[in-house]
Motif scaffolding. Sequence first.
Motif, PDB file in Angstrom:
ATOM      1  N   UNK A 276       1.707  -2.603 -14.122  1.00 17.69           N
ATOM      2  CA  UNK A 276       1.547  -2.046 -13.385  1.00 17.69           C
ATOM      3  C   UNK A 276       2.581  -0.544 -13.679  1.00 17.69           C
TER       4      UNK A 276
ATOM      5  N   UNK B 126      -5.431   2.654  -9.535  1.00 17.77           N
ATOM      6  CA  UNK B 126      -5.280   3.055  -8.690  1.00 17.77           C
ATOM      7  C   UNK B 126      -5.381   2.500  -7.109  1.00 17.77           C
ATOM      8  N   UNK B 127      -4.011   3.352  -6.198  1.00 21.96           N
ATOM      9  CA  UNK B 127      -3.605   2.289  -5.226  1.00 21.96           C
ATOM     10  C   UNK B 127      -5.115   1.764  -4.226  1.00 21.96           C
ATOM     11  N   UNK B 128      -6.276   2.389  -4.019  1.00 17.69           N
ATOM     12  CA  UNK B 128      -7.446   2.280  -3.697  1.00 17.69           C
ATOM     13  C   UNK B 128      -7.694   0.938  -3.835  1.00 17.69           C
ATOM     14  N   UNK B 129      -7.378  -0.001  -5.110  1.00 15.64           N
ATOM     15  CA  UNK B 129      -7.878  -0.454  -5.423  1.00 15.64           C
ATOM     16  C   UNK B 129      -8.565  -2.130  -4.514  1.00 15.64           C
ATOM     17  N   UNK B 130      -6.853  -2.839  -4.233  1.00 14.10           N
ATOM     18  CA  UNK B 130      -6.965  -3.770  -2.890  1.00 14.10           C
ATOM     19  C   UNK B 130      -6.815  -3.815  -1.542  1.00 14.10           C
ATOM     20  N   UNK B 131      -5.928  -2.118  -1.314  1.00 13.73           N
ATOM     21  CA  UNK B 131      -5.859  -2.701   0.442  1.00 13.73           C
ATOM     22  C   UNK B 131      -6.380  -2.648   0.863  1.00 13.73           C
ATOM     23  N   UNK B 132      -7.425  -1.510   1.538  1.00  9.71           N
ATOM     24  CA  UNK B 132      -8.580  -1.214   2.122  1.00  9.71           C
ATOM     25  C   UNK B 132      -8.655  -2.341   3.290  1.00  9.71           C
TER      26      UNK B 132
ATOM     27  N   UNK C 179      -7.000  -6.357   1.911  1.00 10.05           N
ATOM     28  CA  UNK C 179      -6.626  -6.895   1.872  1.00 10.05           C
ATOM     29  C   UNK C 179      -6.354  -7.777   2.613  1.00 10.05           C
TER      30      UNK C 179
ATOM     31  N   UNK D 273      -4.984 -10.591   3.866  1.00  7.60           N
ATOM     32  CA  UNK D 273      -3.537 -10.076   4.876  1.00  7.60           C
ATOM     33  C   UNK D 273      -2.789  -9.771   5.883  1.00  7.60           C
ATOM     34  N   UNK D 274      -2.971  -8.187   5.210  1.00  8.23           N
ATOM     35  CA  UNK D 274      -3.338  -6.680   6.240  1.00  8.23           C
ATOM     36  C   UNK D 274      -2.985  -7.061   7.595  1.00  8.23           C
ATOM     37  N   UNK D 275      -4.062  -7.628   8.280  1.00  3.65           N
ATOM     38  CA  UNK D 275      -5.015  -7.653   9.378  1.00  3.65           C
ATOM     39  C   UNK D 275      -3.750  -9.505   9.992  1.00  3.65           C
TER      40      UNK D 275
ATOM     41  N   UNK E  74       1.056   1.074  -1.120  1.00  6.06           N
ATOM     42  CA  UNK E  74       1.167   1.297  -2.657  1.00  6.06           C
ATOM     43  C   UNK E  74       2.340   0.816  -3.234  1.00  6.06           C
TER      44      UNK E  74
ATOM     45  N   UNK F 283       1.530  -6.777   1.267  1.00  5.93           N
ATOM     46  CA  UNK F 283       0.687  -8.164   1.084  1.00  5.93           C
ATOM     47  C   UNK F 283       1.276  -9.087   2.929  1.00  5.93           C
TER      48      UNK F 283
END
Lengths: 258, 202
Positions: free
Chosen positions: A35, A246-252, A254, A256-258, B81, B88
Amino acid sequence: MSSLFNVPRTVRLLAMMGVSLMLAACATGPDLDPTNGIYDPYETQNRKVHDLNRDLDRAIVRPAARAYGAVLPDEVENIVSNFATNLDQPGVLVNSLLQGDLRGSGISLTRFVMNSTIGIGGLIDAATELGLPQHDTDFGETLYVWGSDEGPYVELLLLGPSTARDAAGRAVDFFTNPLGYALDAPEKYYGTIAGGASALGTRDRFASTIDGVLYESADSYAQSRLIYLQNRRFKLGQDTANTAADPYEDPYDDPYAN
Amino acid sequence: MTTPTQTKLTRRKALMFGFAASVVVAQPAWALSEAQARKLVDAVVRDINAVINSGKSEAGMIADFEQIFGRYADVPIMARYALGVESRTATKAQMTRFTKAFSGYISRKYGKRFREFIGGKIEVKSARAINAGYEIRCTAFLRGESPFEVTFLVSGKSGQDKFFNMFIEGINLLLTERTEIGALLDRRGGNIDQLTADLAKL
């Protein structure tokens, strides 16, 4: 003046280079943290050195730098820095040659000749005024060019953040500058003294940045380690921006996000 | 009079032209040209310079800077990030509050150093496509400093072209913030709400 071709010294230098190359070669085992690209197996020991360095900075280096910056006008600080940089150029030339960097060798040679003559013994950076680009390198970079691994991160007493490869390089650089062989005492120490003074000037000029990292961040050790490694790799020509996560790789997306 | 063959040819040509034209038109959507990159960087520099020259108090300038930050940067993705894996397990409400606190924290931290930017300019050298969007390489000229390299990363994934990271002489600023936020969070036993509350005061 002692001979430039002082045989025992040259042999010692070559031996040092060999040892440092071996040391740097042993320092592999890239257990890199993917990371952040950090390999720091000696973290416990390094943190102790870091605390000591920080205490030394707070007690001595920072106040000295502040006094240095306050007492001397900027013009004088520039002269000291020019003088120190110029005396480093023969070492830069040697390292450029060892790297097979002909352009860099040409630049450092030209800079040294110009600044030592029309730059009045290196007090004025005439080469820059005349549009010659800056050039700086060291034996750590030579080791990199020769293919040695970066090795573990180390924080050195007084000298601060480094890597096994760069620490080995620093040790050898005490010997790569031909001026150390060409000059006698006390002239041969002028470069070191000017270098120390110039470092104080740098500490003062970047005071807010350095203070921010050392005294205002939550983990000054982790912060200085990251900054050093990234900047060093950048200077060695490694493409840090392109290899960054790449910060876009997982978050959008994700789950668990919602 | 056109023969059937000619008509056919014309149609095929038209089809090919149409396809070629659509490729040309579509291009700006996925490849930021150097001109566009320059426009984006120039717009930010212009807005920041306007704030510096506004003669406002430091608090006023920092508030303005936070607006600029929100306008040009993809703040939610940066906050996420910076928070790292903890993002998460965070709830949506926690993320919203953290993102707001993060935006203020960044604005104060970098806004305080505006003075260093007075009279400064940034020149775009090149732009190229990367995974997440585009990489814009620039040279920064600040008063009394040697020129240095600044790289901006831009992505359109939020729906607009926005900055999401910046490198100064190779130093990844978003990663240094992730390190900082991670250390702050560790000190608070991983408590995001405590971190969010404290971040608002930093």
